[in-house]
Design an enzyme around this catalytic site. Structure first.
Site, PDB file in Angstrom:
ATOM      1  N   ASP A  48       0.517  -1.394   0.361  1.00  0.00           N
ATOM      2  CA  ASP A  48       0.195  -0.261   0.332  1.00  0.00           C
ATOM      3  C   ASP A  48       0.636   1.143  -0.120  1.00  0.00           C
ATOM      4  O   ASP A  48       1.746   1.641   0.956  1.00  0.00           O
ATOM      5  CB  ASP A  48      -0.777   0.202   0.782  1.00  0.00           C
ATOM      6  CG  ASP A  48      -2.298   0.894   1.287  1.00  0.00           C
ATOM      7  OD1 ASP A  48      -2.847   0.945   0.205  1.00  0.00           O
ATOM      8  OD2 ASP A  48      -2.035   2.298   2.076  1.00  0.00           O
ATOM      9  N   ASN A  96      -3.028  12.598  -5.086  1.00  0.00           N
ATOM     10  CA  ASN A  96      -4.268  13.044  -5.778  1.00  0.00           C
ATOM     11  C   ASN A  96      -5.068  14.427  -4.763  1.00  0.00           C
ATOM     12  O   ASN A  96      -4.763  15.496  -5.421  1.00  0.00           O
ATOM     13  CB  ASN A  96      -5.597  12.275  -6.028  1.00  0.00           C
ATOM     14  CG  ASN A  96      -4.672  11.092  -5.627  1.00  0.00           C
ATOM     15  OD1 ASN A  96      -4.411  11.022  -7.648  1.00  0.00           O
ATOM     16  ND2 ASN A  96      -5.624   9.909  -5.834  1.00  0.00           N
ATOM     17  N   HIS A 120      -5.568  14.087  -9.589  1.00  0.00           N
ATOM     18  CA  HIS A 120      -5.375  12.791  -9.829  1.00  0.00           C
ATOM     19  C   HIS A 120      -4.951  11.868 -10.867  1.00  0.00           C
ATOM     20  O   HIS A 120      -4.126  10.741 -10.751  1.00  0.00           O
ATOM     21  CB  HIS A 120      -7.518  12.309 -10.288  1.00  0.00           C
ATOM     22  CG  HIS A 120      -8.397  11.751  -8.535  1.00  0.00           C
ATOM     23  ND1 HIS A 120      -7.602  10.985  -7.924  1.00  0.00           N
ATOM     24  CD2 HIS A 120      -8.188  12.758  -8.148  1.00  0.00           C
ATOM     25  CE1 HIS A 120      -8.510  11.389  -6.908  1.00  0.00           C
ATOM     26  NE2 HIS A 120      -8.756  12.936  -7.095  1.00  0.00           N
ATOM     27  N   ASP A 141      -2.444   8.763 -10.990  1.00  0.00           N
ATOM     28  CA  ASP A 141      -2.389   8.103 -12.223  1.00  0.00           C
ATOM     29  C   ASP A 141      -0.925   7.646 -12.552  1.00  0.00           C
ATOM     30  O   ASP A 141      -0.897   6.428 -12.649  1.00  0.00           O
ATOM     31  CB  ASP A 141      -3.233   8.485 -13.004  1.00  0.00           C
ATOM     32  CG  ASP A 141      -4.820   7.921 -12.886  1.00  0.00           C
ATOM     33  OD1 ASP A 141      -5.332   7.860 -11.553  1.00  0.00           O
ATOM     34  OD2 ASP A 141      -5.296   8.322 -13.452  1.00  0.00           O
ATOM     35  N   GLU A 177      -4.547   1.970  -4.240  1.00  0.00           N
ATOM     36  CA  GLU A 177      -3.334   2.321  -4.485  1.00  0.00           C
ATOM     37  C   GLU A 177      -2.493   1.362  -3.412  1.00  0.00           C
ATOM     38  O   GLU A 177      -1.323   0.762  -3.371  1.00  0.00           O
ATOM     39  CB  GLU A 177      -2.349   4.136  -3.817  1.00  0.00           C
ATOM     40  CG  GLU A 177      -3.024   3.453  -2.190  1.00  0.00           C
ATOM     41  CD  GLU A 177      -4.503   4.403  -1.590  1.00  0.00           C
ATOM     42  OE1 GLU A 177      -4.821   4.810  -0.404  1.00  0.00           O
ATOM     43  OE2 GLU A 177      -5.143   4.524  -2.362  1.00  0.00           O
TER      44      GLU A 177
END
Length: 181
Positions: free
Chosen positions: A56, A64, A69, A73, A99
């Site tokens: 994680d 973000n 975002h 990405d 994530e």
């Protein structure tokens, strides 16, 4: 023949789309579930080790929120590439969602998985994140080895708990669940 070839191509594309995360091109959760069941069954049948690492990204929401975002990405794609480069041909790599990523390591004990995951952790921490204009990303990892008689759902739950211990103990670290007694 042309119609059959087109049909076969469409079916292959549909199968790919149902098993692949569109952003990272890794396996998606549906495909992971299939692979996890298959590998758990195989490990139990042959009495061989199977280890799962749940990864994680630390504080990813801030990427973000602060940058966009789209930047998040792009960072996820970089992470997916790091993971893909580090995995062995027999390993199963998937994006669990958001994530979170899963690395399923057949024929691998937890201590062996720790060595692999430490290389991954260091690789992610040492990426050139400045190219995305973001602070360096780190990852917390939980590692567990399949227990006798354990199903896939509990296997993932244990890895998730180990990953949260890594988060609680300071992030950018790996926690290996000790063997059951």
């Amino acid at each position: 023949h042309r119609v059959n070839d087109e049909k076969d191509a469409l079916l292959a594309e549909l199968r790919r789309q149902t098993r692949e995360d569109p952003l990272t091109r890794l396996l998606n959760r549906r495909a992971l579930d299939d692979e996890l069941e298959r590998e758990c069954t195989r490990a139990a049948r042959h009495g061989r080790p199977l280890t799962l690492a749940l990864l994680d990204l630390d504080d990813f929401k801030q990427i973000n929120d602060r940058h966009s975002h789209a930047t998040g990405d792009r960072a996820l794609v970089v992470i997916a590439n790091c993971l893909s480069a580090a995995r062995r041909a027999s390993d199963v790599l998937a994006r669990l969602g958001g994530e979170e990523f899963v690395l399923l390591l057949p024929e691998t004990s937890a201590p062996q998985a720790l060595q692999i995951c430490e290389r991954i952790r260091a690789s992610i921490a040492n990426q050139r994140w400045a190219t995305l204009s973001i602070r360096p990303l780190t990852v917390s990892i939980g590692i567990v080895q399949l227990r006798e008689g354990e199903g896939a759902a509990e296997f993932i739950r244990r890895a998730d708990r180990a990953m949260y211990v890594a988060k609680q103990r300071g992030k950018n670290r790996i926690e290996v669940e000790p063997p059951s007694t």
